[in-house]
Scaffold this motif. Structure first.
Motif, PDB file in Angstrom:
ATOM      1  N   THR A   2       2.896   5.309  -4.692  1.00 36.60           N
ATOM      2  CA  THR A   2       2.834   6.193  -5.857  1.00 36.60           C
ATOM      3  C   THR A   2       1.746   5.660  -6.799  1.00 36.60           C
ATOM      4  OG1 THR A   2       4.355   4.822  -7.142  1.00 36.60           O
ATOM      5  CG2 THR A   2       5.360   6.576  -5.801  1.00 36.60           C
ATOM      6  N   VAL A   3       1.548   6.330  -7.902  1.00 33.61           N
ATOM      7  CA  VAL A   3       0.609   5.840  -8.921  1.00 33.61           C
ATOM      8  C   VAL A   3       1.052   4.452  -9.418  1.00 33.61           C
ATOM      9  CG1 VAL A   3      -0.200   6.272 -11.277  1.00 33.61           C
ATOM     10  CG2 VAL A   3      -0.163   8.128  -9.620  1.00 33.61           C
ATOM     11  N   ALA A  51       4.252  11.612  -2.683  1.00 35.27           N
ATOM     12  CA  ALA A  51       3.458  11.481  -3.916  1.00 35.27           C
ATOM     13  C   ALA A  51       2.208  12.365  -3.908  1.00 35.27           C
ATOM     14  CB  ALA A  51       3.067  10.021  -4.134  1.00 35.27           C
ATOM     15  N   VAL A  52       1.733  12.770  -2.715  1.00 35.22           N
ATOM     16  CA  VAL A  52       0.576  13.674  -2.645  1.00 35.22           C
ATOM     17  C   VAL A  52       1.018  15.137  -2.685  1.00 35.22           C
ATOM     18  CG1 VAL A  52      -1.215  14.583  -1.089  1.00 35.22           C
ATOM     19  CG2 VAL A  52      -1.061  12.122  -1.512  1.00 35.22           C
ATOM     20  N   LYS A  69       3.818  16.511  -3.758  1.00 37.46           N
ATOM     21  CA  LYS A  69       4.737  16.960  -4.818  1.00 37.46           C
ATOM     22  C   LYS A  69       4.042  17.936  -5.787  1.00 37.46           C
ATOM     23  CE  LYS A  69       4.038  13.530  -8.358  1.00 37.46           C
ATOM     24  NZ  LYS A  69       4.239  12.179  -8.748  1.00 37.46           N
ATOM     25  N   PRO A 106      -2.378  20.744  -7.208  1.00 44.67           N
ATOM     26  CA  PRO A 106      -1.612  19.514  -7.439  1.00 44.67           C
ATOM     27  C   PRO A 106      -1.900  18.429  -6.395  1.00 44.67           C
ATOM     28  CG  PRO A 106      -0.211  21.425  -7.797  1.00 44.67           C
ATOM     29  CD  PRO A 106      -1.500  21.946  -7.192  1.00 44.67           C
ATOM     30  N   TYR A 107      -2.210  18.828  -5.154  1.00 46.80           N
ATOM     31  CA  TYR A 107      -2.567  17.819  -4.139  1.00 46.80           C
ATOM     32  C   TYR A 107      -3.778  17.015  -4.630  1.00 46.80           C
ATOM     33  CZ  TYR A 107      -0.005  20.856  -0.731  1.00 46.80           C
ATOM     34  OH  TYR A 107       0.910  21.620  -0.067  1.00 46.80           O
ATOM     35  N   ASN A 157      -2.889  14.742  -7.541  1.00 45.79           N
ATOM     36  CA  ASN A 157      -2.089  13.592  -7.092  1.00 45.79           C
ATOM     37  C   ASN A 157      -2.959  12.568  -6.361  1.00 45.79           C
ATOM     38  OD1 ASN A 157       0.223  14.828  -8.102  1.00 45.79           O
ATOM     39  ND2 ASN A 157       0.762  15.781  -6.149  1.00 45.79           N
ATOM     40  N   ILE A 182      -3.704   8.648  -7.668  1.00 42.64           N
ATOM     41  CA  ILE A 182      -3.383   7.464  -6.852  1.00 42.64           C
ATOM     42  C   ILE A 182      -4.654   6.645  -6.618  1.00 42.64           C
ATOM     43  CG2 ILE A 182      -2.534   6.645  -4.612  1.00 42.64           C
ATOM     44  CD1 ILE A 182      -0.844   9.303  -4.499  1.00 42.64           C
TER      45      ILE A 182
END
Ligand code: DX5
Ligand code: ZN
Length: 229
Positions: free
Chosen positions: A181-182, A201-202, A204, A213-214, A217, A221
């Motif tokens: 995750t971040v 995490a990608v 979501k 959003p991809y 994300n 990261i």
């Protein structure tokens, strides 16, 4: 595939829409993914089943870059040729999947793919010592393999740092798989990892019809990891 230690984000399609793999692969690459990580599970080595070489071959034309195939199967050797023929650039096998990992790694390179070696959280890093000159990538599992969306196991950060020292100047990638995750990406980037697999995490917040959003994300990261490298 050229070798470098720049941060590479490898979204795992385990968190994608299984009815839309082609579109999902195109979407994550368009949104900045460096590699596409493909999780193959057999319901025997791990308690979950995904898909096999036919699915890998079907998604291959939808991936422009590196197709990174993570085999969570036992036995492995009899399937290597099929995954190489399916177009895998990297094929990773688990050290724990059988008694002859040395032979398995030889077979992967023999089939024309880059050889990856995955190790479970309970496996000591010293177990890879005599395999370092026959691999292109070592995948440090930061969850127990089998499922996406699990919690990052923090004890593995020290393993990554020790592995980085063992690798020295060999052209061997360190890949992290599970719970990235971040928040956790900087920990493993600082310890020496360069390929970060991320599923939940990608993906979501996004979908094939809403892919922005991809991209956000992946960028978040990557930025967190790079700042720590
Ligand atoms: C776990 C898989 C991972 C998994 C990562 O067995 O090898 O690639 O999809 O998923 P997240 O990023 O959700 O932990
Ligand atoms: Zn994986």
């Amino acid at each position: 595939m050229t070798f470098d230690r720049q941060i590479k984000i490898a979204p795992s399609i385990l968190a994608a829409d299984f009815a839309n793999f082609g579109a999902e692969c195109r979407a994550i690459e368009a949104e900045g993914a460096d590699w596409v990580h493909v999780d193959v599970m057999d319901g025997h080595f791990v308690p979950n089943i995904t898909f096999g070489p036919a699915t890998c071959a079907a998604i291959r034309p939808h991936i422009k870059g590196v197709m990174d195939v993570h085999l969570m199967i036992a036995p492995v050797d009899s399937y290597i040729e099929a995954f190489a023929d399916a177009g895998a650039d990297v094929i990773s096998a688990h050290l724990e999947a059988g008694p002859h990992i040395h032979r398995t790694l030889q077979a992967i390179r023999g089939a024309g793919a880059k050889a990856g070696l995955a190790i479970n959280p309970g496996t000591p890093v010293e177990a890879v010592a005599y395999l370092l000159d026959m691999v292109d990538l070592i995948c440090v599992m930061t969850v127990n393999p089998g499922f996406g969306g699990q919690k990052f196991i923090h004890s593995q950060v020290d393993k990554v740092a020790r592995l980085r020292a063992m690798i020295g100047d060999r052209p061997v990638h360190i890949e992290i798989d599970g719970g990235v995750t971040v928040e956790t990406a900087p920990l493993v980037a600082a310890a020496g990892a360069d390929v970060l697999v991320a599923g939940s995490a990608v993906f979501k917040g996004g979908s094939v019809s809403n892919t922005a959003p991809y991209g956000a994300n992946i960028a978040a990261i990557r930025a967190a990891a790079k700042a720590a490298q």
